[in-house]
Write a protein that holds these residues in place. Sequence first.
Motif, PDB file in Angstrom:
ATOM      1  N   ILE A  94     -10.596  18.504  -6.792  1.00 32.11           N
ATOM      2  CA  ILE A  94      -9.569  19.250  -7.526  1.00 32.11           C
ATOM      3  C   ILE A  94      -8.292  18.435  -7.715  1.00 32.11           C
ATOM      4  N   ILE A  95      -7.701  18.023  -6.602  1.00 37.11           N
ATOM      5  CA  ILE A  95      -6.377  17.393  -6.687  1.00 37.11           C
ATOM      6  C   ILE A  95      -6.430  16.071  -7.442  1.00 37.11           C
ATOM      7  N   TRP A  96      -7.358  15.210  -7.061  1.00 37.21           N
ATOM      8  CA  TRP A  96      -7.423  13.884  -7.686  1.00 37.21           C
ATOM      9  C   TRP A  96      -7.635  13.971  -9.200  1.00 37.21           C
ATOM     10  N   PRO A  97      -8.649  14.727  -9.675  1.00 37.60           N
ATOM     11  CA  PRO A  97      -8.830  14.796 -11.135  1.00 37.60           C
ATOM     12  C   PRO A  97      -7.634  15.414 -11.856  1.00 37.60           C
ATOM     13  N   LEU A  98      -7.018  16.418 -11.227  1.00 34.00           N
ATOM     14  CA  LEU A  98      -5.904  17.083 -11.906  1.00 34.00           C
ATOM     15  C   LEU A  98      -4.649  16.211 -11.938  1.00 34.00           C
ATOM     16  N   SER A  99      -4.520  15.283 -10.985  1.00 32.70           N
ATOM     17  CA  SER A  99      -3.297  14.461 -10.961  1.00 32.70           C
ATOM     18  C   SER A  99      -3.451  13.184 -11.758  1.00 32.70           C
ATOM     19  N   LYS A 100      -4.499  13.079 -12.540  1.00 36.48           N
ATOM     20  CA  LYS A 100      -4.746  11.812 -13.239  1.00 36.48           C
ATOM     21  C   LYS A 100      -3.560  11.319 -14.075  1.00 36.48           C
ATOM     22  N   ILE A 111       0.821  -1.219   0.000  1.00 37.78           N
ATOM     23  CA  ILE A 111       0.000   0.000   0.000  1.00 37.78           C
ATOM     24  C   ILE A 111       0.853   1.267   0.000  1.00 37.78           C
ATOM     25  N   VAL A 112       1.858   1.307   0.874  1.00 40.10           N
ATOM     26  CA  VAL A 112       2.694   2.510   0.949  1.00 40.10           C
ATOM     27  C   VAL A 112       3.909   2.309   0.059  1.00 40.10           C
ATOM     28  N   ALA A 113       3.991   3.067  -1.031  1.00 45.76           N
ATOM     29  CA  ALA A 113       5.109   2.957  -1.971  1.00 45.76           C
ATOM     30  C   ALA A 113       5.816   4.307  -2.047  1.00 45.76           C
ATOM     31  N   PRO A 114       6.940   4.458  -1.321  1.00 42.07           N
ATOM     32  CA  PRO A 114       7.572   5.776  -1.184  1.00 42.07           C
ATOM     33  C   PRO A 114       7.889   6.449  -2.518  1.00 42.07           C
ATOM     34  N   TYR A 115       8.409   5.675  -3.472  1.00 38.71           N
ATOM     35  CA  TYR A 115       8.816   6.285  -4.742  1.00 38.71           C
ATOM     36  C   TYR A 115       7.612   6.907  -5.447  1.00 38.71           C
ATOM     37  N   ASN A 116       6.509   6.160  -5.469  1.00 41.52           N
ATOM     38  CA  ASN A 116       5.302   6.678  -6.111  1.00 41.52           C
ATOM     39  C   ASN A 116       4.757   7.884  -5.367  1.00 41.52           C
ATOM     40  N   ILE A 117       4.911   7.876  -4.050  1.00 41.21           N
ATOM     41  CA  ILE A 117       4.441   9.016  -3.260  1.00 41.21           C
ATOM     42  C   ILE A 117       5.217  10.269  -3.656  1.00 41.21           C
ATOM     43  N   ILE A 118       6.525  10.102  -3.846  1.00 40.21           N
ATOM     44  CA  ILE A 118       7.340  11.244  -4.265  1.00 40.21           C
ATOM     45  C   ILE A 118       6.857  11.773  -5.616  1.00 40.21           C
ATOM     46  N   LEU A 119       6.603  10.838  -6.552  1.00 39.56           N
ATOM     47  CA  LEU A 119       6.114  11.260  -7.872  1.00 39.56           C
ATOM     48  C   LEU A 119       4.836  12.073  -7.743  1.00 39.56           C
ATOM     49  N   VAL A 120       3.881  11.566  -6.968  1.00 44.49           N
ATOM     50  CA  VAL A 120       2.591  12.244  -6.830  1.00 44.49           C
ATOM     51  C   VAL A 120       2.779  13.593  -6.136  1.00 44.49           C
ATOM     52  N   LYS A 121       3.593  13.592  -5.095  1.00 42.46           N
ATOM     53  CA  LYS A 121       3.806  14.843  -4.354  1.00 42.46           C
ATOM     54  C   LYS A 121       4.390  15.911  -5.281  1.00 42.46           C
ATOM     55  N   THR A 122       5.428  15.514  -6.046  1.00 43.15           N
ATOM     56  CA  THR A 122       6.047  16.468  -6.961  1.00 43.15           C
ATOM     57  C   THR A 122       5.028  17.006  -7.943  1.00 43.15           C
ATOM     58  N   TYR A 123       4.163  16.109  -8.415  1.00 40.67           N
ATOM     59  CA  TYR A 123       3.156  16.525  -9.391  1.00 40.67           C
ATOM     60  C   TYR A 123       2.154  17.483  -8.763  1.00 40.67           C
ATOM     61  N   ILE A 124       1.684  17.154  -7.572  1.00 38.52           N
ATOM     62  CA  ILE A 124       0.681  17.999  -6.909  1.00 38.52           C
ATOM     63  C   ILE A 124       1.258  19.385  -6.631  1.00 38.52           C
ATOM     64  N   GLU A 125       2.555  19.418  -6.286  1.00 39.93           N
ATOM     65  CA  GLU A 125       3.178  20.718  -6.024  1.00 39.93           C
ATOM     66  C   GLU A 125       3.185  21.602  -7.268  1.00 39.93           C
ATOM     67  N   SER A 126       3.148  20.969  -8.451  1.00 39.80           N
ATOM     68  CA  SER A 126       3.166  21.754  -9.691  1.00 39.80           C
ATOM     69  C   SER A 126       1.781  22.282 -10.062  1.00 39.80           C
ATOM     70  N   ILE A 127       0.750  21.827  -9.361  1.00 38.07           N
ATOM     71  CA  ILE A 127      -0.604  22.361  -9.601  1.00 38.07           C
ATOM     72  C   ILE A 127      -0.681  23.745  -8.963  1.00 38.07           C
ATOM     73  N   PRO A 128      -1.160  24.748  -9.709  1.00 38.04           N
ATOM     74  CA  PRO A 128      -1.197  26.113  -9.158  1.00 38.04           C
ATOM     75  C   PRO A 128      -1.929  26.170  -7.822  1.00 38.04           C
ATOM     76  N   ALA A 129      -1.291  26.809  -6.834  1.00 36.15           N
ATOM     77  CA  ALA A 129      -1.862  26.843  -5.489  1.00 36.15           C
ATOM     78  C   ALA A 129      -3.158  27.631  -5.452  1.00 36.15           C
ATOM     79  N   GLU A 130      -3.355  28.547  -6.423  1.00 39.91           N
ATOM     80  CA  GLU A 130      -4.544  29.401  -6.393  1.00 39.91           C
ATOM     81  C   GLU A 130      -5.822  28.569  -6.464  1.00 39.91           C
TER      82      GLU A 130
END
Lengths: 323, 485
Positions: free
Chosen positions: A210-216, A172-191
Amino acid sequence: MAKMSEKMKQELKAEKAYNKKHKRMYRLTANDVIFNIFAYLLFGIFVIICIFPFYYIFINSISSPAAVTSKAVTFWPQGFSLETYKAVIEVKDIGQAFLVTITRTIIATALMVVASGIIGYLVTKQEMWHRKLWYRLLVVTMYFNAGIIPWYLNMAMLGLTNNYMAYIIPAIVAPYNIILVKTYIESIPAEMEESAFIDGAGYAVIFRKIIWPLSKPILATITIFGAVGNWNSFTDSLMLMQSKPQLQTLQHKLYNYLDSASDLKSVIQNPDSEVVRRAMDNAAFASVIKYTVSMISIIPILIVYPFMQRYFEEGIMLGAVKG
Amino acid sequence: MNEQKSKSELVADKAYWLVRLGVLAAAIMMFLPAMNPSRICERINRNLSLFTSAVSWSGLINNLSGFDVRIIGSYAPFQYVMAFSIVALVGILLMCVGGCMSLGNLKMKVKGNFFTLGGSIALGAGMLLMHIPYNMLMDTVGKTETASTSNPFSPAIPTAMWVFFVIAVIVFIGTLMTMILLPKPDKAMKFEMPTKYKLFLCMLPFIVLTFAFSYLPLYGWRYAFFDYTSGKPLTADQFVGLKWFARLVNDPQTRSDVLKVLRNTLVMSGLGIATSWVPMFFAIMLNEIKTKWFRKTVQIFTTIPNFVSWVIVFALAFAIFSTDGFINSLFGTKIDFLGNPSGTWFKMLAWGMWKGVGWSAIIYVAGISGIPLELYEAATVDGAGRAQKMWHVTVPGLMPTYCVLLLMSIANILTNGMDQYLVFYNANNADLINVLDLYVYKLGLSDPDMFPLSTVVSMTKSIVSVILLFSANAISKLIRGESIM
C-alpha cells in the motif's frame, strides 16, 4: 459578497467569451503592449544567458581541435569532428571516473530512496518505542554541522577514506528526504492502512503493498534530488579520495583539468623556455579536453532532465511544509 | 502484555539491561580506532578499528614494509590477528542478535540467550587468542630495542583488549543469570515481540547510521582543545585548553584573516538577501505572460543551471570568460575576466543568481497558482489594472512564503557553502572570495597542525548558526504564529 458579485461574474464571463472569440485573454492597451514587449524580451534574454554557455561548450566539443585552439568557434561548430571524444575515451582516467560516478549515483540513490521510504513510514507509527525521540534525532541533524575537519577525521576513523563505500554509506539516511516522504505518507488516508490491518496484514505487507506504491510520486521526486546530488557532488571525492585517483569522481577530474589548465596558462606568460613549449602542447590538449569532459558530465543530466521536470514542483511544495 | 511476571523474571529484566548495555558498548567500540584490541604492535595502522581489521587485510598490513616482513619472517602473526578479529567480530554480531531478541517474549528471550552466550564466548576467546600473534611478535621483534633506538614494532597488548574482555565476561555472566532465572517456555509458545520494539528494531540500523555520520563527528570538536600532530593520537599532555580560541583573538595574522573572511561571508550573504526578491519578481512577471509554450520554455531552460554542479558552472565560466573564451574570441581581445579581482563579490552574486533564480522562482510560481482566482476577479471588478493587481493581490499573496525564505537565509547568513568559492578561487581574488566555509577547508587542508584552529572556527560558526536559527524560529513564531523548522 458572493451573491453581490453574481451579476459581475456574468459580466466577466461575457468578457471571457468575447476574448475567446477574438483569441486573446485581454483587450490590449498600449501599456499592455509595452509591458509584453518588455517581459518577453527580458525572459528571452535570460533564457539565452542560461542556455548559451551549454551550447558554446557543445559546439566546441564537436569542432575540430585546430578550430578550437585558433578561436574560430563562436556561434557555429567549425570543422565537425569527434576527435576529442575519441581522445577522452582513450584517457583511461576519465572512463574510470565515469564508471565510479555512475555506479555511485545509482547505488547510493537506490539505497537512499528505499531507506527514506522505510524510515518515512516507520516514523509515522505512533506505537514505536520512543518514536518522537528518534525522529527528532534524525531531523535535528539538518541544522547543525560539526565542520569539515571533524567530519574528515570521523570518516578517517571509520575507515572511509580512499574507500568507495564513503560514497554510499553516509548517503543512505537523508533527513530532508525523509521529511518529504513522511509528510506525503501522512496525507494518505489512514483508512486504507486500517482496513488492511483488519484483514490481517502486517507492517511489512502494508508498506510493500500500500504505502510504497501510493508514495511513488514523492519517491520519484527524491530519486531525482538524490541522483542529481550524487552525480554533482565532488567535495567528498576531493577530500576523501586524495590517495586513490581511481576512485575520484568525474566532477573531481573535471575540477583537476580546469585547475591545471589555468596553471598552464600562467606558465605560458613568459614565452622562451623549454618548460613553456612543452606546456603549450599540453595546454592545447587541455583546452580541447576540458570542453569534452564538461560535456560528458552534463549530458546525463540533460538526458534525464525532461523526465524530472514534472516532479519538481511537488517536491518543492512539500519541502515548504516541514514538520 | 498482560501475563503475570514472576519475581525471578523481573530480576532477569534488570540483568538484561546490563547485558544490552554491554552489547551496545562493544558494538560502538568495534568502530573506534582508539579502541582497537587488535593493534598489537606499532606497525598496525592507528586509524584501524576492530571492524576494519576484521574485514580489510590490505588495511591491516598497510604500514608493513617488505623489510618488516623479512624481519618477522612471515605474515603469519598478522593473519592470526585478522582471524581472531573476525572471531571477535562474529561474537559481537551474535551478541547484537541476542540483545535484539531479548526485547521479545519469553521464548524469544530464551533462544536469544544462546546467541548472546555464544557471542560473548567468541569475543572473549578472540581477545585471549590475540596473545598468540602477540607472543609471536615478541619472539621475533620484541627484543630488538636498544638504548639508542626505539623499537619500530613495540609489540604491546592494547588496553582495549582487556576492555573488550571485561565486557565479554560481564555479558556472559549477565546472560547466565537470565538463563537461570527465566522459566522454560511452553513448547506451544510462538516467537513474538511487542510491536513497539519490533518497530524500534527496524529503525535501529538507521539510528546507528545517523549517529555514526552526524553525531560522532561532534566528538571531533575535542581537537579544538588540543595541540594536534598529524597521525598521533591526542594525549592529556597536549591539552591546551582555550589556547586556539585565544589565538583567534590575540594573533594579529589570524585575527585579520578571520575578519577578512567574515567580511566576505557577510557581504556575499548580504548581497544574497538584498536580491532575494528577484525570484519572486521573476515568478510574478512570468505569470503575466499568457503564451503558454513560452512560459513553459522559460521555466524549463532557466531551471537547468540549478542541476549542474559548481565545477561545471566554472567550466562554463571558463569557456565564456577566459582569455581565449567566447567573449575574447568574439571581440578579438585578451581580457582576463576570471583572474581579475575587481567586482568579485558581484560576479559571485551574478553566478549564484544565474544558477538559482529560475529554480527559486518555482516555489513562487506554485504560490501564485494557490492564490484564489476570486481575488483577481474582485480586483478587476473594482477597476484595478494589471500593475495594481500584481502589486495588491499577487505580492501580498506571496509574502508569507517570501518571509519564511528570508528568515531562513538570515539564519544561514554564515553558511554560503564552499563549492562555488572553491572553484572560482585564484591567487588574485583570494582576499575577496574566501568565505568562512572555504577558509575552514583551506586552513585544515594546508597544514594538519592547523586542524585545531580550523575546528575552532567551524565550531564557533556552528554554534552561532544554531543560535541564529532558533532566533529566526522564535521571531517567526512571534509574528506569524508558525515555526519555520
